[in-house]
Design an enzyme around this catalytic site. Structure first.
Site, PDB file in Angstrom:
ATOM      1  N   GLU A  52       0.968  -1.139   0.319  1.00  0.00           N
ATOM      2  CA  GLU A  52      -0.023  -0.301   0.284  1.00  0.00           C
ATOM      3  C   GLU A  52       0.550   1.024  -0.013  1.00  0.00           C
ATOM      4  O   GLU A  52       2.259   1.490   0.989  1.00  0.00           O
ATOM      5  CB  GLU A  52      -1.390   0.109   1.277  1.00  0.00           C
ATOM      6  N   LYS A 228      -5.324  -4.525 -23.838  1.00  0.00           N
ATOM      7  CA  LYS A 228      -6.341  -4.877 -25.096  1.00  0.00           C
ATOM      8  C   LYS A 228      -4.767  -4.537 -25.487  1.00  0.00           C
ATOM      9  O   LYS A 228      -4.533  -5.707 -26.869  1.00  0.00           O
ATOM     10  CB  LYS A 228      -7.427  -3.497 -25.500  1.00  0.00           C
ATOM     11  N   ARG A 234      -4.273  -7.659 -16.587  1.00  0.00           N
ATOM     12  CA  ARG A 234      -5.704  -7.503 -16.916  1.00  0.00           C
ATOM     13  C   ARG A 234      -5.388  -5.689 -16.073  1.00  0.00           C
ATOM     14  O   ARG A 234      -5.306  -5.965 -14.705  1.00  0.00           O
ATOM     15  CB  ARG A 234      -6.882  -7.371 -16.722  1.00  0.00           C
TER      16      ARG A 234
HETATM   17  C1  LIG Z   1     -12.741   2.547 -23.965  1.00  0.00           C
HETATM   18  C2  LIG Z   1     -12.707   1.962 -22.592  1.00  0.00           C
HETATM   19  N1  LIG Z   1     -13.041   2.327 -21.193  1.00  0.00           N
HETATM   20  C3  LIG Z   1     -12.733   1.488 -19.974  1.00  0.00           C
HETATM   21  C4  LIG Z   1     -12.743   0.484 -20.066  1.00  0.00           C
HETATM   22  C5  LIG Z   1     -13.365  -1.025 -19.296  1.00  0.00           C
HETATM   23  O1  LIG Z   1     -12.158  -1.392 -19.407  1.00  0.00           O
HETATM   24  P1  LIG Z   1     -11.696  -2.436 -17.542  1.00  0.00           P
HETATM   25  O2  LIG Z   1     -13.091  -3.777 -18.439  1.00  0.00           O
HETATM   26  O3  LIG Z   1     -10.838  -3.549 -17.351  1.00  0.00           O
HETATM   27  O4  LIG Z   1     -12.612  -2.506 -16.688  1.00  0.00           O
HETATM   28  C6  LIG Z   1     -13.475  -0.380 -21.091  1.00  0.00           C
HETATM   29  C7  LIG Z   1     -13.770  -2.047 -21.046  1.00  0.00           C
HETATM   30  O5  LIG Z   1     -12.990  -2.542 -22.662  1.00  0.00           O
HETATM   31  C8  LIG Z   1     -13.034  -0.111 -22.625  1.00  0.00           C
HETATM   32  O6  LIG Z   1     -13.762  -0.311 -24.332  1.00  0.00           O
END
Ligand SMILES: Cc1ncc(COP(=O)(O)O)c(C=O)c1O
Length: 408
Positions: A52, A228, A234
């Site tokens: 933390e 992505k 993630r």
């Molecule tokens: C443009 C955008 N913002 C935020 C997110 C949210 O991300 P997470 O799924 O990691 O919470 C996504 C997920 O697809 C996204 O496409």
């Protein structure tokens, strides 16, 4: 300690999932493959530790290695976009993109303040203030959409900005294939004294390689997920102009989160380096998306917006007498994964008229324009009338065998 004598059933499921990924075509625009050495870091002993706080200011002992890792992650996050640490600050601790957006809103807005963002049906994300998301309940949300040609409706955006005086304008999207003029949106935000957040989760890698427009210079804050296009596990990165650093950091921790997931941050740091060394990949991702759109168009499919400037292609499947959900299932039967998507004009998000395709994962496997043509043929046949599933499954298997997921 009693360790199980037999393998946990979950291990078997993971093996089967590995096989599914190897033998299918992943066209889900928000997904990708991550190199094994990065996955290993994310599953390493780093997950045992509480750390933390931030480098140099932790609330737990034994964090010397963790400080080093987190500093590397934030340095690399700046380097990827050639940003100066005199002007920008990065926080690598957000657990996910949706959490990161909420952390920003709570840092810089008060409950009930107005946010102007892209509508979900036009391509925006749930965390941009959709009515079913907490973001849509805590704040007053106004949306802009797209024009008939499927460009962002900048005139509407400007009109609503002047009318509603939002505290924050959000640019960026989840299902928008074309260029986003971050400069124009930044100028509108400036003209009414609003902050500008660019959510580049879908486009980050492309932007880092200079093949998609960049928001840096035109946004006060930038958020991207890491899984992505940035080859990380993630998570998310939050970039803010230096003057906002302290407010942001306290919103992330202790405002919203507890212990940072240091195993994830290590993976993010490694993914960022991998992304920086693979600029050509991003060029190919866009070439592939354009080739896929072109081949589908030639087969008579309506490409929403007429084409793409990114990794993402939207196809209107209603011309085939089906909706997006049916298209998704037909493709899944063949081992092709792409998700249904509502688009502007649809009566309900429950009955979407489109499917969203993306080329991050297939490009990672080394597929190029020629293979996109083969994929388009499979998609066309799968969405058409008649039962050609066995034949398509065979072609998908052939393609995936020719292009195995590269491992290291
Ligand atoms: C443009 C955008 N913002 C935020 C997110 C949210 O991300 P997470 O799924 O990691 O919470 C996504 C997920 O697809 C996204 O496409």
């Amino acid at each position: 300690m009693k360790f199980p004598k037999e393998k946990d059933i979950i291990e078997g499921i993971i093996k089967r999932e590995e096989k599914r990924q190897e033998e299918s075509l992943n066209l889900i625009a928000s997904e990708n493959h991550i190199p094994a050495y990065i996955r290993a870091a994310s599953g390493s002993v780093l997950m045992h530790k509480y750390a933390e706080g931030y480098p140099g200011k932790r609330y737990y002992p034994g964090t010397m290695h963790y400080d080093h890792i987190e500093k590397k992650a934030t340095e690399r996050a700046l380097k990827l976009f050639n940003l100066s640490k005199k002007q920008w600050h990065v926080n690598a601790q957000p657990y996910s993109g949706a959490v990161a957006n909420m952390e920003l809103y709570l840092a810089f807005l008060k409950q009930g303040d107005t946010i102007l963002s892209m509508a979900l049906k036009s391509g925006g994300h749930l965390s941009h203030g959709s009515s079913v998301s907490h973001t849509g309940k805590l704040f007053h949300i106004e949306h802009y959409g797209v024009t008939e040609k499927y460009d962002i409706d900048y005139a509407e955006l400007k009109k609503k900005a002047v009318r509603y005086k939002p505290k924050l304008i959000v640019s960026g999207a989840s299902a928008f294939p074309k260029k986003i003029d971050f400069k124009k949106i930044g100028a509108i935000a400036k003209s009414i004294g609003a902050l500008h957040l660019a959510d580049i989760s879908h486009y980050a890698g492309l932007i880092s390689a200079g093949v998609y427009l960049s928001p840096f210079g035109y946004a006060d804050m930038v958020m991207t997920t890491t899984h992505k296009s940035l080859f990380g596990p993630r998570g998310a990165l939050l970039y803010v102009k230096k003057e906002f650093a302290q407010t942001l950091d306290t919103s992330v921790f202790p405002g919203m989160q507890g212990g940072p997931h240091m195993h994830t941050i290590a993976g993010i740091a490694m993914g960022l380096e991998f992304a920086r060394e693979n600029k050509e990949y991003y060029r190919q991702v866009i070439k592939n998306a354009k080739a896929l759109a072109f081949a589908l168009k030639k087969k008579g499919h309506r490409i929403i917006g007429g084409g793409t400037d990114s990794h993402l292609v939207l196809i209107d499947v209603t011309k085939k007498g089906i909706d997006g959900s049916q298209a998704e299932r037909k493709l899944e039967t063949c081992g092709i994964y792409a998700n249904r998507n509502a688009v502007q004009g649809d009566a309900s998000v429950q009955k979407p008229s489109a499917i969203r395709l993306g080329t991050y994962a297939t490009s990672y496997r080394g597929m190029k324009e020629k293979e996109m043509k083969r994929i388009a043929e499979c998609i066309d046949q799968a969405l058409g009338k008649g039962n050609f599933y066995a034949n398509i499954q065979k072609r998908v298997k052939e393609l995936t065998r020719e292009f195995p997921v590269p491992e290291n």
